[in-house]
Design a protein around this motif. Structure first.
Motif, PDB file in Angstrom:
ATOM      1  N   LEU A 160       0.835  -1.201   0.000  1.00  0.00           N
ATOM      2  CA  LEU A 160       0.000   0.000   0.000  1.00  0.00           C
ATOM      3  C   LEU A 160       0.871   1.253   0.000  1.00  0.00           C
ATOM      4  O   LEU A 160       0.575   2.234  -0.691  1.00  0.00           O
ATOM      5  CB  LEU A 160      -0.922  -0.015   1.219  1.00  0.00           C
ATOM      6  CG  LEU A 160      -1.897   1.156   1.387  1.00  0.00           C
ATOM      7  CD1 LEU A 160      -2.809   1.274   0.165  1.00  0.00           C
ATOM      8  CD2 LEU A 160      -2.721   0.988   2.653  1.00  0.00           C
ATOM      9  N   GLY A 161       1.982   1.199   0.771  1.00  0.00           N
ATOM     10  CA  GLY A 161       2.900   2.336   0.816  1.00  0.00           C
ATOM     11  C   GLY A 161       3.540   2.608  -0.534  1.00  0.00           C
ATOM     12  O   GLY A 161       3.749   3.765  -0.913  1.00  0.00           O
ATOM     13  N   GLY A 162       3.861   1.546  -1.286  1.00  0.00           N
ATOM     14  CA  GLY A 162       4.426   1.730  -2.616  1.00  0.00           C
ATOM     15  C   GLY A 162       3.449   2.434  -3.536  1.00  0.00           C
ATOM     16  O   GLY A 162       3.838   3.295  -4.336  1.00  0.00           O
ATOM     17  N   PHE A 163       2.166   2.082  -3.426  1.00  0.00           N
ATOM     18  CA  PHE A 163       1.142   2.746  -4.229  1.00  0.00           C
ATOM     19  C   PHE A 163       1.021   4.220  -3.835  1.00  0.00           C
ATOM     20  O   PHE A 163       0.980   5.109  -4.701  1.00  0.00           O
ATOM     21  CB  PHE A 163      -0.201   2.037  -4.045  1.00  0.00           C
ATOM     22  CG  PHE A 163      -1.358   2.747  -4.684  1.00  0.00           C
ATOM     23  CD1 PHE A 163      -1.545   2.705  -6.062  1.00  0.00           C
ATOM     24  CD2 PHE A 163      -2.256   3.463  -3.905  1.00  0.00           C
ATOM     25  CE1 PHE A 163      -2.617   3.365  -6.654  1.00  0.00           C
ATOM     26  CE2 PHE A 163      -3.322   4.126  -4.493  1.00  0.00           C
ATOM     27  CZ  PHE A 163      -3.501   4.077  -5.867  1.00  0.00           C
ATOM     28  N   ASN A 255      11.116  -0.006  -9.425  1.00  0.00           N
ATOM     29  CA  ASN A 255      10.435   1.200  -8.957  1.00  0.00           C
ATOM     30  C   ASN A 255       9.810   0.954  -7.586  1.00  0.00           C
ATOM     31  O   ASN A 255       9.906  -0.146  -7.031  1.00  0.00           O
ATOM     32  CB  ASN A 255       9.375   1.653  -9.976  1.00  0.00           C
ATOM     33  CG  ASN A 255       8.321   0.589 -10.246  1.00  0.00           C
ATOM     34  OD1 ASN A 255       7.925  -0.162  -9.349  1.00  0.00           O
ATOM     35  ND2 ASN A 255       7.853   0.512 -11.486  1.00  0.00           N
ATOM     36  N   GLU A 256       9.136   1.994  -7.050  1.00  0.00           N
ATOM     37  CA  GLU A 256       8.597   1.900  -5.686  1.00  0.00           C
ATOM     38  C   GLU A 256       7.575   0.774  -5.547  1.00  0.00           C
ATOM     39  O   GLU A 256       7.547   0.065  -4.534  1.00  0.00           O
ATOM     40  CB  GLU A 256       7.961   3.236  -5.275  1.00  0.00           C
ATOM     41  CG  GLU A 256       8.936   4.368  -5.031  1.00  0.00           C
ATOM     42  CD  GLU A 256       9.277   5.120  -6.311  1.00  0.00           C
ATOM     43  OE1 GLU A 256       8.898   4.623  -7.407  1.00  0.00           O
ATOM     44  OE2 GLU A 256       9.925   6.166  -6.233  1.00  0.00           O
ATOM     45  N   LYS A 257       6.709   0.605  -6.547  1.00  0.00           N
ATOM     46  CA  LYS A 257       5.695  -0.446  -6.479  1.00  0.00           C
ATOM     47  C   LYS A 257       6.343  -1.826  -6.452  1.00  0.00           C
ATOM     48  O   LYS A 257       5.921  -2.716  -5.692  1.00  0.00           O
ATOM     49  CB  LYS A 257       4.746  -0.336  -7.673  1.00  0.00           C
ATOM     50  CG  LYS A 257       3.832   0.880  -7.634  1.00  0.00           C
ATOM     51  CD  LYS A 257       2.894   0.884  -8.838  1.00  0.00           C
ATOM     52  CE  LYS A 257       1.993   2.114  -8.814  1.00  0.00           C
ATOM     53  NZ  LYS A 257       1.099   2.160 -10.004  1.00  0.00           N
ATOM     54  N   GLN A 258       7.379  -2.036  -7.276  1.00  0.00           N
ATOM     55  CA  GLN A 258       8.056  -3.331  -7.328  1.00  0.00           C
ATOM     56  C   GLN A 258       8.788  -3.629  -6.022  1.00  0.00           C
ATOM     57  O   GLN A 258       8.792  -4.768  -5.544  1.00  0.00           O
ATOM     58  CB  GLN A 258       9.030  -3.363  -8.511  1.00  0.00           C
ATOM     59  CG  GLN A 258       8.349  -3.370  -9.861  1.00  0.00           C
ATOM     60  CD  GLN A 258       9.304  -3.175 -11.023  1.00  0.00           C
ATOM     61  OE1 GLN A 258      10.221  -2.353 -10.951  1.00  0.00           O
ATOM     62  NE2 GLN A 258       9.120  -3.943 -12.087  1.00  0.00           N
ATOM     63  N   VAL A 259       9.412  -2.584  -5.433  1.00  0.00           N
ATOM     64  CA  VAL A 259      10.060  -2.758  -4.125  1.00  0.00           C
ATOM     65  C   VAL A 259       9.024  -3.133  -3.076  1.00  0.00           C
ATOM     66  O   VAL A 259       9.234  -4.034  -2.251  1.00  0.00           O
ATOM     67  CB  VAL A 259      10.809  -1.469  -3.709  1.00  0.00           C
ATOM     68  CG1 VAL A 259      11.317  -1.588  -2.275  1.00  0.00           C
ATOM     69  CG2 VAL A 259      11.972  -1.197  -4.650  1.00  0.00           C
TER      70      VAL A 259
END
Length: 401
Positions: A160-163, A255-259
């Motif tokens: 959720l944080g990545g989103f 990217n942030e979502k993949q991390v």
């Protein structure tokens, strides 16, 4: 398959209702835990800090965690675990909301330190709650249930944080504040009037003479050595929260979502396997053997990272790191509980939390500097070598304990 299913069901039997309620509180709280996994990326991408400056701020988080762990243990022995947990959760809300206002290295380091003191004081109080509400024969599984809730939240929170980070990094701070506030309401509703929230009258611990003064953990030299090894293990393990996300981004261009998905996968593994593996380990392994295997698997997980074979190696590594956490950490907490008397549980759990909190100081500080000067591969190989030495040290010390 039937035998495995029976073991899985048995691993949940016998756990008290308060243990399940504590786990629910932790689930809510950790579902909102979005800041720490993305703090390093936030500082490099949004604030344009160097890797060394990121290490300084994350080390301040560790210093706050050290202070908070000691303070939380001290306050718990004097005022009870209920009030320490309640104040910690409520006080963290405005601090999370204010954190995005600080954009300089010094300013952010200061607010992260204060925030860490407040949030980490929660840990020893919560550990005492788990120990006091659990049945003695189920204490390791009670810790595992609590950690399973933490990791279920950790599997949801980073994703959720990545989103949210892809929209604005400020939203991860606001999300963390909302999670802490909801967790405080749930905790107060369940535990405000529940028996056992206040500190019990001092009674003689196991092995204590009725008139003797309980042994302080800071004078228990064998336990201090155990805590030192736990700290070194945690320094290596907590690369998960500092240099590992940076490695995913800089070394593999994620990217942030993949991390967030990879970190969420770690929590998912713990949720699925923790109770079953801990139940099996309780029946077939000693504390020393389980902790040794868990620490050795942590070494293997980091040793895999330099292998240039694509994304699958990242998932294989994080899978082994998650199994390491399952086999090592609940038994480390159980060692601390078994070593303490009732009137020193807060102090012993505080020192146990202190060992892990101190790792938050050294892990990002050392990890970012080694990666910056020598590269990530040197960091991963060195971490693996240190962990193998620590595995043997823990095995020998826990056998004595």
């Amino acid at each position: 398959m039937k035998e495995l299913l029976k073991l899985y069901i048995d691993s949940y039997r016998g756990l008290s209702r308060p243990a399940w309620l504590l786990a629910l509180v932790m689930l809510v709280n950790r579902t909102g835990a979005m800041v720490l996994p993305f703090l390093g990326i936030y500082m490099t991408q949004a604030l344009h800090f160097s890797i060394s400056e990121v290490g300084v701020v994350l080390a301040c988080f560790g210093l706050g965690a050290v202070t908070g762990s000691w303070l939380g243990g001290w306050l718990t022995d004097r005022f009870g675990n209920f009030w320490v947990q309640t104040i910690s959760l409520l006080a963290s809300v405005p601090l999370f909301m204010a954190a995005p206002l600080f954009t300089s290295v010094k300013g952010l380091a200061a607010v992260i330190y204060i925030l860490s003191v407040v949030t980490e004081s929660f840990r020893p109080a919560n550990s005492v709650s788990v120990a006091r509400y659990a049945r003695p024969e189920n204490i390791t599984r009670a810790f595992s249930l609590n950690r399973m809730a933490i990791n279920l939240g950790f599997s949801i929170g980073p994703a959720l944080g990545g989103f949210l980070a892809s929209i604005s990094y400020h939203w991860i701070f606001y999300g963390n504040a909302l999670g802490a506030f909801i967790a405080s309401l749930v905790f107060i509703a369940f535990f405000a009037k529940r028996k056992g929230n206040t500190r019990p009258k001092p009674t003689a611990g196991k092995g204590d003479k009725p008139s003797s003064r309980p042994l302080s953990p800071y004078r228990d030299w064998t336990f201090l050595l155990f805590s030192l090894f736990c700290c070194i293990y945690a320094i290596c393990f907590f690369q998960l929260l500092s240099t590992l996300p940076l490695f995913y981004q800089q070394g593999h261009a994620l990217n942030e979502k993949q991390v967030g998905i990879i970190l969420g996968f770690s929590g998912f593994v713990v949720v699925v396997f923790e109770m079953l593996l801990v139940h099996i380990a309780e029946r077939r392994l000693s504390y020393a053997s389980s902790i040794f295997i868990g620490t050795a698997l942590c070494a293997v997980s980091f040793a895999l990272l330099p292998i240039p074979t694509g994304y699958w190696i990242l998932y294989a590594s994080i899978f082994l790191l998650s199994i390491s956490e399952i086999l090592a950490m609940p038994f480390m907490a159980s060692v601390a509980v078994q070593r303490a008397s009732k009137q020193t549980q807060g102090a012993y759990m505080g020192l146990n939390a202190l060992a892990f909190s101190a790792a938050h100081v050294f892990s990002p500080f050392l990890g970012t500097r080694i990666a910056d000067h020598y590269g990530f591969n040197v960091l991963w190989w060195g971490t693996a070598a240190v962990l193998m030495c620590v595995a043997w040290g823990l095995y020998l010390v826990v056998r004595k304990l």
